[in-house]
Design a protein around this motif. Sequence first.
Motif, PDB file in Angstrom:
ATOM      1  N   ASN A 156      -2.282  -5.492  -7.180  1.00 43.21           N
ATOM      2  CA  ASN A 156      -1.403  -6.091  -8.160  1.00 43.21           C
ATOM      3  C   ASN A 156      -0.029  -6.219  -7.504  1.00 43.21           C
ATOM      4  O   ASN A 156       0.072  -6.276  -6.279  1.00 43.21           O
ATOM      5  N   THR A 157       1.025  -6.240  -8.284  1.00 44.61           N
ATOM      6  CA  THR A 157       2.393  -6.210  -7.738  1.00 44.61           C
ATOM      7  C   THR A 157       3.177  -5.094  -8.427  1.00 44.61           C
ATOM      8  O   THR A 157       4.307  -5.266  -8.854  1.00 44.61           O
ATOM      9  N   ILE A 158       2.554  -3.947  -8.513  1.00 37.33           N
ATOM     10  CA  ILE A 158       3.117  -2.828  -9.265  1.00 37.33           C
ATOM     11  C   ILE A 158       4.201  -2.123  -8.463  1.00 37.33           C
ATOM     12  O   ILE A 158       4.056  -1.871  -7.271  1.00 37.33           O
ATOM     13  N   SER A 159       5.284  -1.762  -9.171  1.00 38.40           N
ATOM     14  CA  SER A 159       6.354  -0.956  -8.598  1.00 38.40           C
ATOM     15  C   SER A 159       6.957  -0.108  -9.703  1.00 38.40           C
ATOM     16  O   SER A 159       6.670  -0.303 -10.888  1.00 38.40           O
ATOM     17  N   LYS A 164      -7.528  11.632 -13.943  1.00 37.92           N
ATOM     18  CA  LYS A 164      -7.876  12.400 -12.744  1.00 37.92           C
ATOM     19  C   LYS A 164      -7.860  11.557 -11.469  1.00 37.92           C
ATOM     20  O   LYS A 164      -7.533  12.064 -10.398  1.00 37.92           O
ATOM     21  N   ASN A 165      -8.231  10.298 -11.581  1.00 36.82           N
ATOM     22  CA  ASN A 165      -8.425   9.444 -10.406  1.00 36.82           C
ATOM     23  C   ASN A 165      -7.606   8.174 -10.589  1.00 36.82           C
ATOM     24  O   ASN A 165      -7.840   7.410 -11.522  1.00 36.82           O
ATOM     25  N   TRP A 166      -6.636   7.932  -9.679  1.00 35.88           N
ATOM     26  CA  TRP A 166      -5.720   6.795  -9.838  1.00 35.88           C
ATOM     27  C   TRP A 166      -5.632   6.047  -8.513  1.00 35.88           C
ATOM     28  O   TRP A 166      -5.148   6.561  -7.515  1.00 35.88           O
ATOM     29  N   ASN A 167      -6.137   4.804  -8.495  1.00 31.95           N
ATOM     30  CA  ASN A 167      -6.120   3.954  -7.301  1.00 31.95           C
ATOM     31  C   ASN A 167      -5.026   2.904  -7.456  1.00 31.95           C
ATOM     32  O   ASN A 167      -5.139   1.986  -8.274  1.00 31.95           O
ATOM     33  N   LEU A 168      -3.969   3.013  -6.657  1.00 33.90           N
ATOM     34  CA  LEU A 168      -2.865   2.051  -6.652  1.00 33.90           C
ATOM     35  C   LEU A 168      -2.714   1.386  -5.290  1.00 33.90           C
ATOM     36  O   LEU A 168      -1.623   0.976  -4.900  1.00 33.90           O
ATOM     37  N   LYS A 169      -3.789   1.261  -4.607  1.00 35.64           N
ATOM     38  CA  LYS A 169      -3.796   0.664  -3.266  1.00 35.64           C
ATOM     39  C   LYS A 169      -3.320  -0.788  -3.303  1.00 35.64           C
ATOM     40  O   LYS A 169      -3.674  -1.558  -4.192  1.00 35.64           O
ATOM     41  N   GLY A 170      -2.500  -1.165  -2.308  1.00 33.93           N
ATOM     42  CA  GLY A 170      -2.149  -2.565  -2.150  1.00 33.93           C
ATOM     43  C   GLY A 170      -1.202  -3.098  -3.191  1.00 33.93           C
ATOM     44  O   GLY A 170      -1.367  -4.219  -3.680  1.00 33.93           O
ATOM     45  N   ASN A 171      -0.188  -2.335  -3.573  1.00 38.01           N
ATOM     46  CA  ASN A 171       0.860  -2.806  -4.464  1.00 38.01           C
ATOM     47  C   ASN A 171       2.172  -2.861  -3.687  1.00 38.01           C
ATOM     48  O   ASN A 171       2.168  -2.974  -2.460  1.00 38.01           O
ATOM     49  N   ILE A 172       3.305  -2.766  -4.355  1.00 34.44           N
ATOM     50  CA  ILE A 172       4.606  -2.788  -3.670  1.00 34.44           C
ATOM     51  C   ILE A 172       5.383  -1.515  -4.015  1.00 34.44           C
ATOM     52  O   ILE A 172       6.613  -1.532  -4.145  1.00 34.44           O
TER      53      ILE A 172
END
Length: 309
Positions: free
Chosen positions: A208-211, A225-233
């Motif tokens: 996404n484009t999360i910041s 418990k499990n949080w994937n934020l791979k590939g944001n900013i």
Amino acid sequence: MTLDLSHNSMATILRHDFSGVTWKLYLQFNQIRAVDPEAFQDNLELEYLDVSNNRLSDISTLPFRNLPALNHLDITSNIDTDIILGPQFSSLQNLQTVKLVNPQISSLKENSFQELVPLKEFHLITGDFREYEHSLKSLDGLEKITLESQQIYSSNFFQEYSLFPPCLRPFPSLRSLVINNNTFEDLQKHSIRTSNLKQLMNMSASCNTISVQSSEACLWTERLKNWNLKGNILQSNVFDCLPASLEIMDLSLNSITVVSNIEKMRNLKELYLTGNQIFSLQLSPLPALRILHADENKKVMSPRVCSKL
């Protein structure tokens, strides 16, 4: 009995075509355009049906009323553009999982899935999405939702407000949410919008484009418990916004330079920091940590590269 007839040149489905198939039927990657209204009447015990990647033009007319035991239905990549599942779907009282993958789908109406109340898992991967109308709100038994875009730079897909309107308090049973390849932007807003999902344990919002856009406090559901934020900013201030409940955290392919304020994560078992810009890594003691990936740092990498992996 399981029958696999995928990757043939079938064009129609007739009533007696699959007599005796009582468990799984694979019909993906054919040329199926027509289905006899009496089809599947000899398959009353069929539990799994895959008709993906065919040429079906109107999913709503398919005779799935003849499949009372069906619990898994994959109607991915047919040629419908506006999905409304008709009244015959109301007979699928055992249906647990529906999969839809079609870049041509551009809208979901409010009544699109009202016949699928027993559903537990819903997967939608589409293209440039323009209209949502809270079409999933009637599916309050959902335990897993996957909503993704096949168009990497799609500008009109699900946003925080439209997907989780606070006044509706949707999805009380939801345990897993996958919203990769969309246009979510604000981590604080996302935490607040999902805080009413009291059973939520797993989230993935890669590509996404999360910041972290302000100093506003984050408010997460306590079970996460499990949080994937791979590939944001995301930058280094992301650690101020993460919940202490996490056991698995993927922050790969972001713009993090410093890891700080992580000592609160006493239950963290796996931490992924691949492909950031971390020059020095000094972690506070994390008693549960078993896996740490910090490879390929000191490089400037595109935050969208994960969508191509």
